[in-house]
Write a protein that holds these residues in place. Structure first.
Motif, PDB file in Angstrom:
ATOM      1  N   PRO A  30      44.438  39.077  32.082  1.00  0.00           N
ATOM      2  CA  PRO A  30      45.246  39.703  33.127  1.00  0.00           C
ATOM      3  C   PRO A  30      44.465  39.806  34.429  1.00  0.00           C
ATOM      4  O   PRO A  30      43.245  39.689  34.455  1.00  0.00           O
ATOM      5  CB  PRO A  30      45.548  41.088  32.542  1.00  0.00           C
ATOM      6  N   ILE A  31      45.185  40.011  35.507  1.00  0.00           N
ATOM      7  CA  ILE A  31      44.583  40.261  36.810  1.00  0.00           C
ATOM      8  C   ILE A  31      44.368  41.760  36.950  1.00  0.00           C
ATOM      9  O   ILE A  31      45.275  42.550  36.658  1.00  0.00           O
ATOM     10  CB  ILE A  31      45.495  39.745  37.934  1.00  0.00           C
ATOM     11  N   VAL A  32      43.202  42.172  37.370  1.00  0.00           N
ATOM     12  CA  VAL A  32      42.949  43.582  37.646  1.00  0.00           C
ATOM     13  C   VAL A  32      42.944  43.785  39.150  1.00  0.00           C
ATOM     14  O   VAL A  32      42.551  42.889  39.917  1.00  0.00           O
ATOM     15  CB  VAL A  32      41.631  44.084  37.011  1.00  0.00           C
ATOM     16  N   PHE A  33      43.377  44.957  39.596  1.00  0.00           N
ATOM     17  CA  PHE A  33      43.484  45.221  41.022  1.00  0.00           C
ATOM     18  C   PHE A  33      43.431  46.727  41.288  1.00  0.00           C
ATOM     19  O   PHE A  33      43.509  47.541  40.355  1.00  0.00           O
ATOM     20  CB  PHE A  33      44.768  44.611  41.597  1.00  0.00           C
ATOM     21  N   THR A  34      43.338  47.100  42.552  1.00  0.00           N
ATOM     22  CA  THR A  34      43.322  48.499  42.973  1.00  0.00           C
ATOM     23  C   THR A  34      44.687  48.887  43.507  1.00  0.00           C
ATOM     24  O   THR A  34      45.312  48.121  44.245  1.00  0.00           O
ATOM     25  CB  THR A  34      42.263  48.722  44.067  1.00  0.00           C
ATOM     26  N   SER A  35      45.155  50.077  43.138  1.00  0.00           N
ATOM     27  CA  SER A  35      46.443  50.567  43.634  1.00  0.00           C
ATOM     28  C   SER A  35      46.350  52.058  43.946  1.00  0.00           C
ATOM     29  O   SER A  35      45.660  52.800  43.239  1.00  0.00           O
ATOM     30  CB  SER A  35      47.554  50.327  42.606  1.00  0.00           C
ATOM     31  N   ASP A  36      47.084  52.495  44.996  1.00  0.00           N
ATOM     32  CA  ASP A  36      47.127  53.921  45.335  1.00  0.00           C
ATOM     33  C   ASP A  36      48.481  54.536  44.987  1.00  0.00           C
ATOM     34  O   ASP A  36      48.852  55.579  45.515  1.00  0.00           O
ATOM     35  CB  ASP A  36      46.800  54.141  46.808  1.00  0.00           C
ATOM     36  N   TYR A  44      44.315  48.948  38.023  1.00  0.00           N
ATOM     37  CA  TYR A  44      45.457  48.497  37.229  1.00  0.00           C
ATOM     38  C   TYR A  44      45.215  47.070  36.732  1.00  0.00           C
ATOM     39  O   TYR A  44      44.377  46.330  37.270  1.00  0.00           O
ATOM     40  CB  TYR A  44      46.736  48.493  38.076  1.00  0.00           C
ATOM     41  N   SER A  45      45.975  46.682  35.716  1.00  0.00           N
ATOM     42  CA  SER A  45      46.008  45.289  35.276  1.00  0.00           C
ATOM     43  C   SER A  45      47.454  44.832  35.203  1.00  0.00           C
ATOM     44  O   SER A  45      48.375  45.625  34.991  1.00  0.00           O
ATOM     45  CB  SER A  45      45.329  45.126  33.905  1.00  0.00           C
ATOM     46  N   VAL A  46      47.656  43.521  35.393  1.00  0.00           N
ATOM     47  CA  VAL A  46      48.988  42.942  35.314  1.00  0.00           C
ATOM     48  C   VAL A  46      48.853  41.527  34.772  1.00  0.00           C
ATOM     49  O   VAL A  46      47.889  40.826  35.071  1.00  0.00           O
ATOM     50  CB  VAL A  46      49.678  42.931  36.703  1.00  0.00           C
ATOM     51  N   ARG A  47      49.794  41.118  33.956  1.00  0.00           N
ATOM     52  CA  ARG A  47      49.801  39.753  33.445  1.00  0.00           C
ATOM     53  C   ARG A  47      50.163  38.785  34.548  1.00  0.00           C
ATOM     54  O   ARG A  47      51.039  39.053  35.378  1.00  0.00           O
ATOM     55  CB  ARG A  47      50.792  39.630  32.294  1.00  0.00           C
ATOM     56  N   LEU A  69      36.333  41.710  37.196  1.00  0.00           N
ATOM     57  CA  LEU A  69      36.516  41.328  35.797  1.00  0.00           C
ATOM     58  C   LEU A  69      35.313  40.528  35.329  1.00  0.00           C
ATOM     59  O   LEU A  69      34.829  39.636  36.027  1.00  0.00           O
ATOM     60  CB  LEU A  69      37.791  40.499  35.667  1.00  0.00           C
ATOM     61  N   SER A  70      34.810  40.832  34.153  1.00  0.00           N
ATOM     62  CA  SER A  70      33.647  40.129  33.610  1.00  0.00           C
ATOM     63  C   SER A  70      34.007  38.678  33.306  1.00  0.00           C
ATOM     64  O   SER A  70      35.163  38.354  33.043  1.00  0.00           O
ATOM     65  CB  SER A  70      33.145  40.823  32.343  1.00  0.00           C
ATOM     66  N   PRO A  71      33.009  37.770  33.320  1.00  0.00           N
ATOM     67  CA  PRO A  71      33.285  36.354  33.043  1.00  0.00           C
ATOM     68  C   PRO A  71      33.949  36.106  31.698  1.00  0.00           C
ATOM     69  O   PRO A  71      34.728  35.159  31.560  1.00  0.00           O
ATOM     70  CB  PRO A  71      31.897  35.711  33.103  1.00  0.00           C
ATOM     71  N   GLU A 328      49.865  50.434  48.166  1.00  0.00           N
ATOM     72  CA  GLU A 328      48.936  49.364  48.512  1.00  0.00           C
ATOM     73  C   GLU A 328      48.278  48.827  47.237  1.00  0.00           C
ATOM     74  O   GLU A 328      47.499  49.537  46.588  1.00  0.00           O
ATOM     75  CB  GLU A 328      47.862  49.886  49.477  1.00  0.00           C
ATOM     76  N   ASP A 329      48.582  47.602  46.877  1.00  0.00           N
ATOM     77  CA  ASP A 329      47.969  46.923  45.734  1.00  0.00           C
ATOM     78  C   ASP A 329      47.047  45.839  46.287  1.00  0.00           C
ATOM     79  O   ASP A 329      47.499  44.872  46.901  1.00  0.00           O
ATOM     80  CB  ASP A 329      49.038  46.299  44.839  1.00  0.00           C
ATOM     81  N   THR A 330      45.745  46.000  46.077  1.00  0.00           N
ATOM     82  CA  THR A 330      44.743  45.130  46.719  1.00  0.00           C
ATOM     83  C   THR A 330      43.638  44.759  45.749  1.00  0.00           C
ATOM     84  O   THR A 330      43.645  45.171  44.596  1.00  0.00           O
ATOM     85  CB  THR A 330      44.128  45.836  47.943  1.00  0.00           C
ATOM     86  N   GLU A 331      42.683  43.983  46.219  1.00  0.00           N
ATOM     87  CA  GLU A 331      41.459  43.623  45.520  1.00  0.00           C
ATOM     88  C   GLU A 331      41.695  42.976  44.145  1.00  0.00           C
ATOM     89  O   GLU A 331      41.123  43.393  43.143  1.00  0.00           O
ATOM     90  CB  GLU A 331      40.558  44.854  45.350  1.00  0.00           C
ATOM     91  N   PRO A 332      42.519  41.933  44.075  1.00  0.00           N
ATOM     92  CA  PRO A 332      42.710  41.291  42.759  1.00  0.00           C
ATOM     93  C   PRO A 332      41.439  40.612  42.266  1.00  0.00           C
ATOM     94  O   PRO A 332      40.683  40.028  43.048  1.00  0.00           O
ATOM     95  CB  PRO A 332      43.811  40.263  43.052  1.00  0.00           C
ATOM     96  N   SER A 333      41.201  40.723  40.977  1.00  0.00           N
ATOM     97  CA  SER A 333      40.070  40.056  40.325  1.00  0.00           C
ATOM     98  C   SER A 333      40.584  39.412  39.064  1.00  0.00           C
ATOM     99  O   SER A 333      41.293  40.028  38.276  1.00  0.00           O
ATOM    100  CB  SER A 333      38.950  41.058  40.008  1.00  0.00           C
ATOM    101  N   TRP A 334      40.172  38.152  38.820  1.00  0.00           N
ATOM    102  CA  TRP A 334      40.747  37.364  37.731  1.00  0.00           C
ATOM    103  C   TRP A 334      39.625  36.716  36.925  1.00  0.00           C
ATOM    104  O   TRP A 334      38.785  36.055  37.485  1.00  0.00           O
ATOM    105  CB  TRP A 334      41.642  36.290  38.313  1.00  0.00           C
TER     106      TRP A 334
END
Length: 334
Positions: A30-36, A44-47, A69-71, A328-334
């Motif tokens: 999943p993609i992890v990101f920051t949300s307020d 948060y995480s989202v598929r 997100l870790s490798p 605001e949903d920002t900073e996605p990490s995959w």
């Protein structure tokens, strides 16, 4: 009724694990990101296929942000708290087993995973000065990496034998590489260079520089020190991200009047070619990051006036919105 309630609670407890299992089965974590959206910053995480509900991983009254997100896709590193009491923490992608990695006065920035998913590097800004640290993900041991007063950490070489970091101003400005155990430090540039990203094939380090008046994209051979300028425009470029095969580089540019995402091919000796514009909007598109298999790109777009997480194919096609709210949903990490 008691048995039904107990069964329901058991299924609710298993939900994060089921979401993660389905995400892995779909070919990518999943993609992890920051949300307020909850009144404070949360992770948060989202598929990536948009199925299933978005999961709040942190669920605390403190601010949590800057997820990485870790490798191996199993853990999320993130920052928590404010500059007077900031912490670097790690939890499982399911939201369980939260571990404090580092805590101290000052501002922690740019947490980066080592390729083995067992160590983290980060920058620490204190009144006494800036520094770079390395810590194991269990928080059992942290060590000062360099006496150079670094402003940010760019990341690890794919083999894990070097970390790149940068100094923005002063006599020590430039890019440096150093062994994560604290030996063999090399200064690679001596300009206002930052935002360094090591290519997955180890051949180059991409970075940003304002040496020509505005931020432009460069690549450098980390061994030979040969530099090549990738972009040349009057508008700023930023938000670098390498493709997993190391052949293409994502960046954001404002050359079109607003922030748009571009992709460019990096060839032998760092020469660049095949520039492709991936987004075409009248709003900002930024913070792009590749999927682990290189087929898709997650990014942030301000289509409704607030930041939302989107995904698209690596050529810019099939853009899909993953989040849709007034936060605001920002900073996605995959």
């Amino acid at each position: 009724m008691a048995r039904s309630l107990q069964r329901s609670l058991g299924l609710a407890a298993l939900l994060p694990f089921l979401v993660f299992a389905l995400a892995c089965r779909s070919g990518a974590p999943p993609i992890v990101f920051t949300s307020d959206r909850d009144g404070n910053l949360e992770i948060y995480s989202v598929r990536a296929d948009g199925r299933g509900e978005e999961q709040n991983l942190t669920k605390s009254p403190r601010d949590e942000f800057s997820p990485s997100l870790s490798p191996n896709g199993r853990y999320v590193a993130f920052l928590a708290g404010g500059s007077d009491d900031m912490k670097l923490e790690v939890l499982q992608i399911s939201g369980d087993d939260r571990t404090q990695v580092f805590s101290g006065s000052g501002e922690i920035t740019h947490p980066k995973w080592g390729p083995d998913s067992e160590r983290l590097s980060f920058a620490l800004a204190q009144e006494s000065g800036n520094a770079v640290y390395v810590s194991d993900s269990e928080g059992e041991e942290s060590m000062l990496l360099s006496k150079v007063a670094a402003d940010e950490v760019g990341g690890w070489s794919p083999e894990g034998n070097f970390i790149v970091f940068s100094v923005r101003d002063g006599a020590e400005q430039g890019l440096y590489v150093r062994n994560p155990d604290g030996v063999n430090e090399f200064r690679r540039t001596q300009s206002t260079d930052y935002g360094a990203k090591w290519s997955p094939d180890s051949r180059y380090i991409a970075f940003l520089s304002t040496r020509d008046g505005n931020s432009e994209v460069y690549v450098i051979d980390p061994e030979e020190g040969e530099e090549v300028r990738v972009t040349n425009s009057e508008a700023p470029e930023y938000d670098l991200s390498w493709s997993p095969n190391g052949k293409r580089l994502l960046f954001v540019t404002e050359r079109d009047g607003n922030a748009e995402i571009y992709s460019i091919e990096i060839k032998d000796k760092g020469m660049s070619d095949n520039l492709t514009r991936l987004t075409h909007n009248e709003v900002r598109d930024e913070q792009p990051t590749w999927s682990p298999n290189g087929r898709r790109i997650a990014f942030v777009s301000y289509l409704d006036g607030d930041a939302e997480i989107f995904v698209m194919e690596s050529d810019g096609q099939d853009q899909q919105r993953l989040t849709n709210n007034e936060s605001e949903d920002t900073e996605p990490s995959w």
